[in-house]
Design a protein around this motif. Structure first.
Motif, PDB file in Angstrom:
ATOM      1  N   PRO A 144      31.721  89.935  70.240  1.00 49.09           N
ATOM      2  CA  PRO A 144      31.002  89.742  69.348  1.00 49.09           C
ATOM      3  C   PRO A 144      30.950  91.738  68.332  1.00 49.09           C
ATOM      4  O   PRO A 144      29.665  91.274  67.589  1.00 49.09           O
ATOM      5  CB  PRO A 144      29.967  89.416  70.008  1.00 49.09           C
ATOM      6  N   PHE A 145      32.013  91.865  68.778  1.00 49.61           N
ATOM      7  CA  PHE A 145      31.845  93.222  67.789  1.00 49.61           C
ATOM      8  C   PHE A 145      32.893  93.537  66.850  1.00 49.61           C
ATOM      9  O   PHE A 145      33.979  92.774  67.142  1.00 49.61           O
ATOM     10  CB  PHE A 145      32.161  94.342  68.800  1.00 49.61           C
ATOM     11  N   GLU A 146      32.814  94.235  65.615  1.00 50.01           N
ATOM     12  CA  GLU A 146      34.120  94.374  64.708  1.00 50.01           C
ATOM     13  C   GLU A 146      34.652  95.123  65.426  1.00 50.01           C
ATOM     14  O   GLU A 146      35.888  94.577  65.444  1.00 50.01           O
ATOM     15  CB  GLU A 146      33.112  95.232  63.824  1.00 50.01           C
ATOM     16  N   ARG A 147      34.589  96.747  65.439  1.00 48.52           N
ATOM     17  CA  ARG A 147      35.243  97.574  66.562  1.00 48.52           C
ATOM     18  C   ARG A 147      35.010  97.893  67.916  1.00 48.52           C
ATOM     19  O   ARG A 147      33.767  97.872  67.456  1.00 48.52           O
ATOM     20  CB  ARG A 147      35.496  98.830  66.054  1.00 48.52           C
ATOM     21  N   MET A 148      35.763  98.044  68.279  1.00 46.92           N
ATOM     22  CA  MET A 148      34.927  98.395  70.199  1.00 46.92           C
ATOM     23  C   MET A 148      36.154  99.644  70.883  1.00 46.92           C
ATOM     24  O   MET A 148      37.177  99.870  70.400  1.00 46.92           O
ATOM     25  CB  MET A 148      35.138  97.520  70.838  1.00 46.92           C
ATOM     26  N   ALA A 149      35.907 100.727  71.356  1.00 44.19           N
ATOM     27  CA  ALA A 149      36.287 101.492  72.387  1.00 44.19           C
ATOM     28  C   ALA A 149      36.011 102.057  73.442  1.00 44.19           C
ATOM     29  O   ALA A 149      34.941 101.971  73.561  1.00 44.19           O
ATOM     30  CB  ALA A 149      36.601 102.953  71.248  1.00 44.19           C
ATOM     31  N   ALA A 150      36.406 102.152  74.073  1.00 46.06           N
ATOM     32  CA  ALA A 150      36.138 103.093  75.254  1.00 46.06           C
ATOM     33  C   ALA A 150      37.035 104.620  75.659  1.00 46.06           C
ATOM     34  O   ALA A 150      37.562 105.155  75.152  1.00 46.06           O
ATOM     35  CB  ALA A 150      37.279 102.655  76.935  1.00 46.06           C
ATOM     36  N   LEU A 151      35.824 105.510  76.481  1.00 46.24           N
ATOM     37  CA  LEU A 151      35.995 107.003  76.910  1.00 46.24           C
ATOM     38  C   LEU A 151      35.284 107.097  77.782  1.00 46.24           C
ATOM     39  O   LEU A 151      34.941 107.065  78.375  1.00 46.24           O
ATOM     40  CB  LEU A 151      35.257 107.795  74.879  1.00 46.24           C
ATOM     41  N   ARG A 152      35.724 108.615  77.849  1.00 48.24           N
ATOM     42  CA  ARG A 152      35.223 108.749  79.207  1.00 48.24           C
ATOM     43  C   ARG A 152      35.675 110.607  78.245  1.00 48.24           C
ATOM     44  O   ARG A 152      36.462 111.133  78.201  1.00 48.24           O
ATOM     45  CB  ARG A 152      36.145 109.091  80.370  1.00 48.24           C
ATOM     46  N   VAL A 159      39.473  95.862  78.844  1.00 48.05           N
ATOM     47  CA  VAL A 159      40.707  95.480  78.865  1.00 48.05           C
ATOM     48  C   VAL A 159      40.413  93.854  78.874  1.00 48.05           C
ATOM     49  O   VAL A 159      41.134  93.355  77.845  1.00 48.05           O
ATOM     50  CB  VAL A 159      41.887  96.125  79.595  1.00 48.05           C
ATOM     51  N   ASP A 160      40.133  93.297  79.905  1.00 44.66           N
ATOM     52  CA  ASP A 160      39.604  91.841  79.990  1.00 44.66           C
ATOM     53  C   ASP A 160      39.280  91.587  79.117  1.00 44.66           C
ATOM     54  O   ASP A 160      39.214  90.339  78.241  1.00 44.66           O
ATOM     55  CB  ASP A 160      39.882  91.685  81.349  1.00 44.66           C
ATOM     56  N   TRP A 161      37.694  92.048  78.708  1.00 46.32           N
ATOM     57  CA  TRP A 161      37.166  92.020  77.877  1.00 46.32           C
ATOM     58  C   TRP A 161      37.335  92.583  76.528  1.00 46.32           C
ATOM     59  O   TRP A 161      37.263  90.732  75.618  1.00 46.32           O
ATOM     60  CB  TRP A 161      35.598  93.125  77.209  1.00 46.32           C
ATOM     61  N   HIS A 194      42.719 104.082  71.084  1.00 42.90           N
ATOM     62  CA  HIS A 194      42.883 104.707  69.392  1.00 42.90           C
ATOM     63  C   HIS A 194      41.173 104.183  68.609  1.00 42.90           C
ATOM     64  O   HIS A 194      42.220 104.727  67.550  1.00 42.90           O
ATOM     65  CB  HIS A 194      44.868 103.806  69.433  1.00 42.90           C
ATOM     66  N   GLU A 195      40.387 103.534  68.889  1.00 45.43           N
ATOM     67  CA  GLU A 195      40.261 102.846  67.582  1.00 45.43           C
ATOM     68  C   GLU A 195      38.855 103.744  68.167  1.00 45.43           C
ATOM     69  O   GLU A 195      37.931 103.237  67.339  1.00 45.43           O
ATOM     70  CB  GLU A 195      39.885 100.931  68.829  1.00 45.43           C
ATOM     71  N   TYR A 196      38.792 104.653  68.576  1.00 45.08           N
ATOM     72  CA  TYR A 196      37.564 105.106  69.163  1.00 45.08           C
ATOM     73  C   TYR A 196      37.067 105.923  67.761  1.00 45.08           C
ATOM     74  O   TYR A 196      36.102 105.526  66.440  1.00 45.08           O
ATOM     75  CB  TYR A 196      37.776 106.216  69.962  1.00 45.08           C
ATOM     76  N   PHE A 197      38.160 106.441  66.347  1.00 44.90           N
ATOM     77  CA  PHE A 197      37.538 106.497  65.160  1.00 44.90           C
ATOM     78  C   PHE A 197      37.021 105.853  64.425  1.00 44.90           C
ATOM     79  O   PHE A 197      35.751 105.774  63.918  1.00 44.90           O
ATOM     80  CB  PHE A 197      38.334 107.678  64.455  1.00 44.90           C
ATOM     81  N   GLU A 235      36.898 101.066  89.946  1.00 47.75           N
ATOM     82  CA  GLU A 235      36.738 102.428  89.436  1.00 47.75           C
ATOM     83  C   GLU A 235      35.622 102.746  88.133  1.00 47.75           C
ATOM     84  O   GLU A 235      35.844 101.634  86.597  1.00 47.75           O
ATOM     85  CB  GLU A 235      37.453 103.117  89.284  1.00 47.75           C
ATOM     86  N   HIS A 236      34.560 102.297  88.454  1.00 44.22           N
ATOM     87  CA  HIS A 236      33.619 102.509  86.627  1.00 44.22           C
ATOM     88  C   HIS A 236      33.478 103.753  86.210  1.00 44.22           C
ATOM     89  O   HIS A 236      32.123 104.461  86.477  1.00 44.22           O
ATOM     90  CB  HIS A 236      32.382 102.045  86.900  1.00 44.22           C
ATOM     91  N   TYR A 237      34.236 104.285  85.179  1.00 45.23           N
ATOM     92  CA  TYR A 237      33.664 105.270  84.743  1.00 45.23           C
ATOM     93  C   TYR A 237      33.433 105.474  83.149  1.00 45.23           C
ATOM     94  O   TYR A 237      33.522 106.524  82.493  1.00 45.23           O
ATOM     95  CB  TYR A 237      35.171 106.301  85.307  1.00 45.23           C
ATOM     96  N   LEU A 238      33.946 104.268  82.443  1.00 48.28           N
ATOM     97  CA  LEU A 238      34.410 104.449  81.087  1.00 48.28           C
ATOM     98  C   LEU A 238      32.685 104.428  80.138  1.00 48.28           C
ATOM     99  O   LEU A 238      32.198 103.840  80.935  1.00 48.28           O
ATOM    100  CB  LEU A 238      35.287 103.150  80.832  1.00 48.28           C
ATOM    101  N   THR A 239      33.140 105.118  79.042  1.00 53.10           N
ATOM    102  CA  THR A 239      31.372 104.926  78.951  1.00 53.10           C
ATOM    103  C   THR A 239      32.449 103.984  77.122  1.00 53.10           C
ATOM    104  O   THR A 239      33.623 104.178  76.743  1.00 53.10           O
ATOM    105  CB  THR A 239      31.152 106.232  77.606  1.00 53.10           C
ATOM    106  N   VAL A 240      31.510 102.855  77.283  1.00 53.40           N
ATOM    107  CA  VAL A 240      31.762 102.206  75.749  1.00 53.40           C
ATOM    108  C   VAL A 240      31.997 101.703  74.552  1.00 53.40           C
ATOM    109  O   VAL A 240      29.828 102.085  74.517  1.00 53.40           O
ATOM    110  CB  VAL A 240      32.676 100.079  76.346  1.00 53.40           C
TER     111      VAL A 240
END
Lengths: 887, 113
Positions: free
Chosen positions: A167-175, A159-161, A197-200, A290-295
């Protein structure tokens, strides 16, 4: 008259256009001059006047020359086309006229061309163009780095990033998470993804039906929407056209279906079947530990991966400044998505396979080249006649090459069938875990590849025989019988040597892979896999949100299982070796400063006391867990041998204390080491051992059950067989919660799967090696038999003069084995170079492993020996009288 | 506006060449002389137009050129019609007649309004 015919027979291409233009215009000029002279002009004046009439002579010459050259080009192209058509027709006639040769050559080539094409299809689907969405090269994954390793991202950091700017067009996090889909009759456990929600949008893929998440649905309380995968929609809901707005129950909660993704949308090849919004809570947004997300993110145009990573360095620095405990020493790293999905190891393996098939093709080409050489000897007369009639050597070579290419293209047609069959075989026999393999097919790209390979092969095997056949002068061909032994023999010997060298390379490579696979199979995984069944069970979030409920449920399940009839030993664990899941925590041994630098990153296992016995993991010092290790008592921990070596080298770890997983600097909640367990290959055989530690389930921190998403793996052993264990497991689970047991597999299976790829590779290369060996042997046999038959008269003479069968045998065999020996020497060099490539995929052997090479040499040598001795023997037992009387 | 017959020539040179060669193969000089003689010197064939036209027509397949011996004994390039050239000539002849008749009707016999 032929085009370009001035009687000199010079071919069209060599015409001197400029010279001709000059000659033509000079003639016209001269005629004009004479005309004027006839009218009474002097010659000089006439010439001046005539030149004036011409105007700018130089420019005229240039213009005409350019037009002339243009004409030449067009005519040349037309005649080239006609000649080629003629050559092709002639080639077909030749092939029909020598059916045995043609069929043999076509078969041999079809194997090589078909094999390479099939493998190309696999490469294309898996490595070259694996994705169904656009611009896959723009997709990257973003990780935190710590202590030199790469790790998942915490929600707070993500969230803070976003806020600090990326420097990305779009970014999303998932697990990834597994979900119970419950309808009345068929509960099922599927893998799904929780994503922002930006995932797709990151992948640029829209839903095939309906829509994907709206931003407002990615919030707590509004997030009960789900997007289904095409496969799930087809399989479980029978592709119902009214699926949208239907409510399904996931993990016991209602979710509305808002969309269905298009077929084949599986960017990480994990096979997730549904997507729900991740919906961070405000508390979660603030959690940096807690580090659990794939970005995953998409790069803007023109920005390379390294530039993006550099641009994130200030962001990482800012995070370290703001949250020194959680983010100290944590950097940010960007990797292409492709590397995650298709690792460099898989790529290397596939290219190695491609290389091996290519070698088989080359050996096949060598065989055909030898055959062509032999045929060339037969056609010497015909070619000699053509040379006498005026055909240039290059023209003849072109015709012979056309014949070779026609042969190769015919083989390509047969090869397509071979490709079809081998592709089907490959896909069905391949181990699981090769991404996108099911999409490999013989499409336009593969057919184009087959075409290119065929033409290339045709030139490769046809060039040398063509040059050889057109070498000699026409008179000898027309006059004599054209034996011309010397050159051909050397050529044929060279082919044999090259084939032997290639076959040796193949066999050496196969040998190395086989040894590697065998060693992998013998590797001690650190536990006993035989007869142990494992299965996973997941409690719904409603049960594991409160750690105590989950703890009670799991403990109860474990007890029931242990007490079931026929069960010898059983236990529960949060992660089983070679199994999915797993969590890491940092351990700080007592006496070290409480900082991230001194922490050891280790894998956590929450277990019941029966686990060690069930898996036969040895306790090398101290003890395992018992019923006495209860909540409120002394906090205990069992560490692996590797942690003991890392944390207290040379000392006795029993009694030492460690901080981990919970507590704070003021209240460390020390855990005491009571035992040391043997190291376990936690990711399966062939991988490096990682540090791991065990906590008893009674003392695991309550939030640990959320870390493991309420999922644990049961393990059990029974002398009565695994079916008994499975039934007991199901019964134990059913008594506690209405959730299914899933991923039921024996430990043996899991272990085998972890090195299935290596084994498959070895098998495949062994098959290819055998094919190469067979082809090389056929080549050697053919050459020896041919020589022997040509020298039949000489043999007969020798025998009549007193040579024994054995003498003849020795003579023929020695001559045959010389090129084989040369080939082996060549092969050593070639194999050395080629097997360097294998280094990454080998386990336990170096590329210069003596055993493998010696075996390869022995096998090849024996086969070559047999292949020469048998025809030599046949030649030597011929009746001299009958041979001598033949003219 | 056109001052000499040569200006009208542009565009009809190809047809004249084809017509010339219908009577048998000739070299470039021979073609020029024949046209000049037949037109009673009204048309002077410029070498700068003749040869490019000959090369272009050969490229298009209407003519075929071969080297042979001239009257002088020197080597010269002889042109002759191909079958395609003959077809083209027939077409040209028809088109030219209609064009020439039309122009003649207007320029020579048209009444003033």
């Amino acid at each position: 008259m032929e085009p370009g015919g001035d009687g000199s027979g010079r071919p069209v291409f060599r015409r001197d256009v400029e010279g001709e233009v000059r000659e033509e215009l000079d003639f016209h000029l001269e005629m004009r001059v004479r005309e004027l002279v006839r009218r009474g002009w002097t010659r000089e004046a006439a010439r001046e006047e005539a030149m004036r009439w011409f105007g700018d002579l130089e420019r005229l010459k240039r213009e005409c020359a350019s037009l002339g050259r243009d004409r030449e080009r067009r005519q040349g192209a037309m005649s080239w086309l006609h000649e080629t058509v003629r050559d092709v027709r002639y080639a077909f006639r030749q092939l029909r006229g020598a059916p045995v040769f043609s069929v043999a050559a076509v078969l041999v080539l079809a194997l090589g061309i078909g094999g390479t094409t099939a493998l190309f299809s696999v490469l294309d689907a898996v490595v070259l163009r694996p994705y169904t969405f656009e611009r896959p090269e723009r997709l990257v994954t973003v990780w935190e780095t710590w202590q030199g390793g790469r790790g998942n991202v915490s929600a707070g950091n993500y969230v803070d990033w976003l806020e600090l700017g990326v420097p990305f067009e779009r970014m999303a996090a998932l697990r990834w998470a597994s979900f119970n889909i419950a309808t009345d009759d068929a509960p099922e456990r599927v893998l799904g993804v929780q994503a922002t929600h930006e995932y797709f949008a990151v992948f640029g893929v829209a839903a095939a039906k309906g829509r994907v998440f709206l931003p407002e649905e990615d919030a707590p309380g509004r997030s009960n929407v789900v997007v289904l995968s095409h496969e799930l929609w087809e399989r479980r809901y029978e592709a119902a056209p009214d699926i949208l707005d239907r409510v399904i129950r996931l993990n016991d909660e209602p979710y509305t279906v808002v969309g269905v993704m298009p077929e084949g949308f599986d960017p990480f090849t994990e096979g997730e079947q549904l997507w729900v919004p991740i919906a961070f809570t405000p508390e979660r947004r603030a959690m940096h530990d807690e580090h659990y997300l794939t970005v995953v993110a998409s790069l803007p145009e023109g920005i390379p991966v390294e530039a993006a990573e550099r641009a994130l360095a200030p962001v990482a620095a800012e995070m370290q400044r703001r949250f020194p405990e959680d983010n100290a020493e944590r950097g940010i790293r960007v990797d292409p998505l492709h590397d995650i999905v298709v690792g460099p190891e898989l790529r290397t393996r596939l290219f190695v396979l491609m290389g091996a098939v290519g070698l088989v093709l080359l050996i096949a080409c060598g065989n055909v080249a030898s055959l062509l050489l032999a045929r060339g000897a037969v056609r010497v007369h015909e070619l000699g006649v053509r040379v006498a009639l005026g055909a240039g050597r290059s023209r003849l070579v072109r015709q012979l090459l056309t014949e070779s290419v026609v042969l190769a293209l015919t083989a390509a047609i047969a090869g397509t069938l071979v490709a079809f069959g081998s592709l089907a075989l490959l896909v069905s026999a391949a181990p699981p875990g090769v991404p996108h393999l099911d999409r490999a097919q013989l499409d336009g790209a593969a057919l184009m590849f087959a075409l290119l390979v065929s033409v290339a092969s045709g030139i490769v095997f046809g060039l040398v025989p063509a040059l050889g056949a057109t070498r000699q002068s026409p008179w000898r061909a027309l006059g004599g019988r054209g034996t011309l032994g010397g050159v051909r023999n050397t050529l044929r010997g060279t082919f044999v040597a090259v084939q032997v060298a290639l076959a040796f390379t193949l066999l050496a490579g196969a040998g190395l892979l086989i040894r590697s696979a065998v060693l992998l199979g013998r590797e001690d995984p650190g536990f006993r896999a035989a007869g142990v069944l494992s299965a996973r069970v997941s409690l719904p979030p409603s049960m594991f949100a409160d750690g105590e409920t989950a703890r009670r449920a799991f403990t109860s399940i474990a007890r029931r299982l242990e007490e079931s009839a026929g069960i010898e030993a059983a236990g529960l664990t949060s992660q089983v070796p070679a199994g999915p899941g797993g969590n890491s925590n940092g351990l700080v041994p007592e006496g070290r400063p409480l900082s991230v630098e001194s922490a050891i990153d280790a894998r956590l296992r929450i277990i019941t006391p029966g686990y060690f016995a069930a898996m036969a993991i040895p306790i090398v010092r101290g003890r395992g867990f018992t019923e006495a290790d209860v909540a409120g008592g002394l906090r205990v921990m069992v560490v692996s041998q590797l942690i003991a070596d890392l944390a207290w080298p040379g000392e006795d770890p029993i009694g030492k204390r460690i901080i981990c997983c919970e507590g704070s600097p003021e209240d460390p909640l020390w855990k005491t080491v009571v035992g040391v367990a043997g190291n376990v290959q936690w990711r399966g055989v062939g991988q490096a051992v990682r540090p791991e530690f065990y906590l008893p389930i009674a003392q695991a921190p309550a939030q640990a059950f959320t870390w493991i998403q309420g999922t644990m793996t049961l393990v059990g052993r029974s002398p009565a067989g695994v079916d008994v264990v499975a039934d007991a497991m199901r019964a134990s689970v059913r008594a506690e919660a209405d959730v299914p047991l899933y991923d039921v597999r024996t430990m043996q299976d899991r272990l085998r799967a972890s090195f299935a790829t290596s084994r498959f590779n070895a098998q495949l290369l062994a098959v290819l090696g055998a094919m190469g060996l067979l082809l090389a042997a056929i080549g050697i046999w053919g050459v020896v038999a041919y020589h022997a038959s040509r020298r039949a008269q000489e043999m007969g003479l020798r025998m009549a003069l007193g040579a024994t069968t054995r003498d003849i045998l020795a003579l023929v065999a020695t001559q045959a084995l010389k090129p084989v020996a040369a080939g082996l020497v060549l092969g050593l060099a070639g194999a050395f170079a080629a097997t360097r490539v294998l280094r990454a995929t080998l386990f336990g052997v170096t590329p210069t492993d003596a055993t493998a090479w010696i075996c390869a040499a022995v096998v090849l040598g024996s086969v070559a020996f047999l292949a020469s001795v048998v025809p030599a023997h046949r030649a030597a037992t011929v009746d001299p009288a009958s041979v001598l009387t033949r003219s | 506006m056109a001052d000499t017959p040569n200006d009208w020539l542009h565009g009809t040179l190809d047809s004249l060449i084809l017509t010339t060669l219908a009577r048998g193969p000739r070299h470039g000089y021979g073609i020029a002389r024949w046209i000049e003689e037949q037109s009673a010197d009204a048309i002077r064939v410029e070498e700068g137009s003749l040869y490019p036209a000959l090369y272009r027509m050969e490229r298009r397949g209407w003519l075929k050129a071969d080297w042979g011996r001239s009257e002088l004994g020197r080597r010269a390039k002889f042109y002759r019609l191909t079958a395609a050239g003959r077809k083209r000539l027939k077409r040209d002849a028809v088109a030219w007649r209609r064009f020439a008749e039309g122009v003649s009707r207007i320029m020579l016999h048209a009444r003033d309004a």
